[in-house]
Design a protein around this motif. Structure first.
Motif, PDB file in Angstrom:
ATOM      1  N   ARG A 134       4.904  14.245 -10.968  1.00 14.08           N
ATOM      2  CA  ARG A 134       5.490  14.590 -12.662  1.00 14.08           C
ATOM      3  C   ARG A 134       4.319  15.245 -13.152  1.00 14.08           C
ATOM      4  O   ARG A 134       4.938  15.970 -14.479  1.00 14.08           O
ATOM      5  N   TRP A 164       4.572  10.551  -7.137  1.00 13.97           N
ATOM      6  CA  TRP A 164       5.014  10.467  -7.863  1.00 13.97           C
ATOM      7  C   TRP A 164       4.851  10.792  -9.151  1.00 13.97           C
ATOM      8  O   TRP A 164       4.729  11.849 -10.072  1.00 13.97           O
ATOM      9  N   PHE A 165       3.862   9.849  -9.388  1.00 10.81           N
ATOM     10  CA  PHE A 165       3.076   9.854 -11.070  1.00 10.81           C
ATOM     11  C   PHE A 165       2.240  11.858  -9.996  1.00 10.81           C
ATOM     12  O   PHE A 165       2.586  12.580 -12.410  1.00 10.81           O
ATOM     13  N   ALA A 200       3.876   1.046  -1.250  1.00 10.36           N
ATOM     14  CA  ALA A 200       4.206   1.450  -2.633  1.00 10.36           C
ATOM     15  C   ALA A 200       3.329   2.144  -3.136  1.00 10.36           C
ATOM     16  O   ALA A 200       3.793   3.196  -4.709  1.00 10.36           O
ATOM     17  N   ILE A 201       2.526   1.529  -3.725  1.00 11.52           N
ATOM     18  CA  ILE A 201       1.150   2.786  -4.087  1.00 11.52           C
ATOM     19  C   ILE A 201       0.966   3.860  -4.153  1.00 11.52           C
ATOM     20  O   ILE A 201       1.060   4.180  -4.992  1.00 11.52           O
ATOM     21  N   CYS A 204       1.123  -1.654  -0.102  1.00  8.16           N
ATOM     22  CA  CYS A 204      -0.198  -0.260  -0.020  1.00  8.16           C
ATOM     23  C   CYS A 204       0.317   1.483  -0.218  1.00  8.16           C
ATOM     24  O   CYS A 204       0.362   2.218  -0.558  1.00  8.16           O
ATOM     25  N   ILE A 237       2.832   6.264  -2.880  1.00 10.19           N
ATOM     26  CA  ILE A 237       4.080   7.094  -3.323  1.00 10.19           C
ATOM     27  C   ILE A 237       4.075   6.581  -4.537  1.00 10.19           C
ATOM     28  O   ILE A 237       4.797   7.988  -5.310  1.00 10.19           O
ATOM     29  N   GLY A 238       4.002   5.507  -5.323  1.00  6.33           N
ATOM     30  CA  GLY A 238       3.489   5.899  -6.997  1.00  6.33           C
ATOM     31  C   GLY A 238       3.291   6.850  -7.227  1.00  6.33           C
ATOM     32  O   GLY A 238       3.377   7.296  -8.444  1.00  6.33           O
ATOM     33  N   GLU A 239       2.306   7.150  -6.765  1.00 10.04           N
ATOM     34  CA  GLU A 239       0.938   7.593  -7.044  1.00 10.04           C
ATOM     35  C   GLU A 239       0.759   9.331  -6.987  1.00 10.04           C
ATOM     36  O   GLU A 239       1.014   9.934  -7.917  1.00 10.04           O
TER      37      GLU A 239
END
Length: 330
Positions: A326, A322-323, A315-316, A313, A318-320
Motif C-alpha cells: 500500500r 499488505w502495508f 497473519a502478521i 505469524c 500478510i499484514g506487513e
C-alpha cells in the motif's frame, strides 16, 4: 654474411626504383659511393655495434641512439643528417599490437642506416618494392615510404579496436539484465581495449610531431614531393590519434554504464534484503519472545498453541506485506 648475421639487408639504390643487394663484405665499398645506399642491421647482434664504430663514421652519440633498446619517436636534425626514431604496431606472430616495434634511422643524402631489434613488416614491404624495381628513388623517399607503410599497418588495428568497442556498446544496449559473469567479461574486454588505446597514443603523438618536423626540413636532398608525403603521413597519424582519443572517451561512457548497472543491481539486491528483513523482524521478535524458557508461558499445556502461533505469524506477515504494498514499497 658474417657469422653473427648483423646485416639483415643492404641495398645500393639505382634512383630508378630498383637496387642491388649488398653482402656484408660489400658495405664499406658502397658506403661513400655516388649511389644512395640502405643498410638495415639487427640491433641485437654484437657485429652491428662493431661495424657502426669501425665503418659508419657516425658520432658516438648517434651510434648510441641507434643501438638504444628503449626509444620514443623523435626527429633530431643535425648538421650532417637526421637521426630519426619511428614506431609501428607489432604484427609478429604471438605478439600484441600495442607492444610496438621500433626502428632507429640515420639518414643523410646518400645513406640510410637503420637498426631494429624485432622484425618489422614495413621493412619487408620496401624490400619487395626494390626487388620489383618499384622502390624508393632516394634516401628521403625511402624514409617517407617506410613511415607511410608503418602508418598503413596501424589502420586495421585501430579499426579492430573501434569494432570491439562497438560490439561492447551494442551488447550493453541489447542486454538489459546482464549477469555478473557477463559484466565481468565486458569489463575485462573494455580494460584491454583502453590499455591498447593508451599504449598506442603514447607513441603516436610524438611520432606525428617527428614527421611534422621532418616535413619542414629544408635540406636540398629532400624535395617538395617527399616533404608532401611526410605531411600526408603526419596528417594520417593526427586522424589516428584523434580516433584513439574518441575511442577512449567512448570507453569511458561504456565503463560509466557498467558502473551504473552494477550499482543498480547492488541497490536492487539491498532493497530486497531490506524488505525481507522488514517482514521477518516482527516475526523473529514474536518467536523469540515465545521461546523464553521461564514459567507462565501461555499455551504450554494446549495442543492448539503451536497452530495458533503459526496462524498468528502468517497473519502478521500478510499484514506487513499488505502495508508495504500500500505504501508502494513492494
Amino acid at each position: 654474411m658474417t657469422s653473427d648475421n648483423h646485416l639483415i639487408l643492404g641495398y645500393s639504390l639505382d634512383r630508378q626504383g630498383g637496387g642491388t643487394a649488398l653482402s656484408p663484405v660489400e658495405l664499406a665499398d658502397h658506403l661513400n659511393g655516388p649511389q644512395p645506399v640502405w643498410f638495415h642491421f639487427d640491433g641485437g647482434s654484437a657485429g652491428t655495434e662493431h661495424w657502426l664504430n669501425a665503418h659508419s663514421g657516425l658520432d658516438s652519440y648517434v651510434i648510441e641512439s641507434l643501438l638504444s633498446k628503449e626509444t620514443r619517436p623523435r626527429c633530431d636534425i643535425q648538421e650532417k643528417g637526421i637521426l630519426l626514431n619511428l614506431r609501428g604496431v607489432n604484427l609478429n606472430p604471438g605478439a600484441k599490437p600495442e607492444d610496438m616495434v621500433s626502428i632507429r634511422l640515420w639518414v643523410d643524402e646518400n645513406r640510410v642506416i637503420s637498426v631494429r631489434f624485432r622484425r618489422i613488416l614495413a621493412v619487408e614491404d620496401i624490400k619487395r618494392q626494390i626487388d620489383l624495381a618499384q622502390g624508393p628513388l632516394s634516401t628521403g623517399h625511402l624514409v617517407a615510404r617506410l613511415a607511410d607503410r608503418l602508418t598503413d599497418r596501424m589502420g586495421p588495428v585501430i579499426d579492430d579496436l573501434v569494432d570491439q568497442l562497438g560490439d561492447l556498446e551494442e551488447t550493453m544496449l541489447q542486454e538489459a539484465g546482464l549477469d555478473g559473469d557477463a559484466v565481468a567479461s565486458i569489463r575485462r574486454r573494455l580494460t584491454d581495449s583502453r590499455h591498447m588505446a593508451i599504449r598506442l597514443s603514447r607513441y603516436l603523438a610524438p611520432q606525428r610531431h617527428a614527421l611534422t618536423t621532418l616535413s619542414q626540413y629544408e635540406g636540398k636532398w629532400i624535395n617538395d614531393r617527399v616533404r608532401g608525403r611526410f605531411r600526408d603521413t603526419a596528417d594520417r597519424l593526427t586522424r589516428i590519434t584523434e580516433e584513439l582519443d574518441v575511442l577512449r572517451e567512448r570507453s569511458m561512457i561504456v565503463q560509466d554504464e557498467l558502473i551504473h548497472r552494477s550499482s543498480q543491481r547492488m541497490e536492487r539486491t539491498m532493497y530486497i534484503l531490506t524488505m525481507v528483513a522488514a517482514v521477518m523482524l516482527p516475526l523473529g521478535f514474536l518467536t523469540g519472545l515465545l521461546g523464553i524458557n521461564v514459567g507462565g508461558m501461555p499455551g504450554v499445556d494446549s495442543q492448539w498453541a503451536f497452530a495458533i502461533v503459526v496462524i498468528l505469524c502468517l497473519a502478521i506477515a500478510i499484514g506487513e506485506i499488505w502495508f508495504l504494498r500500500r505504501k508502494r514499497l513492494l
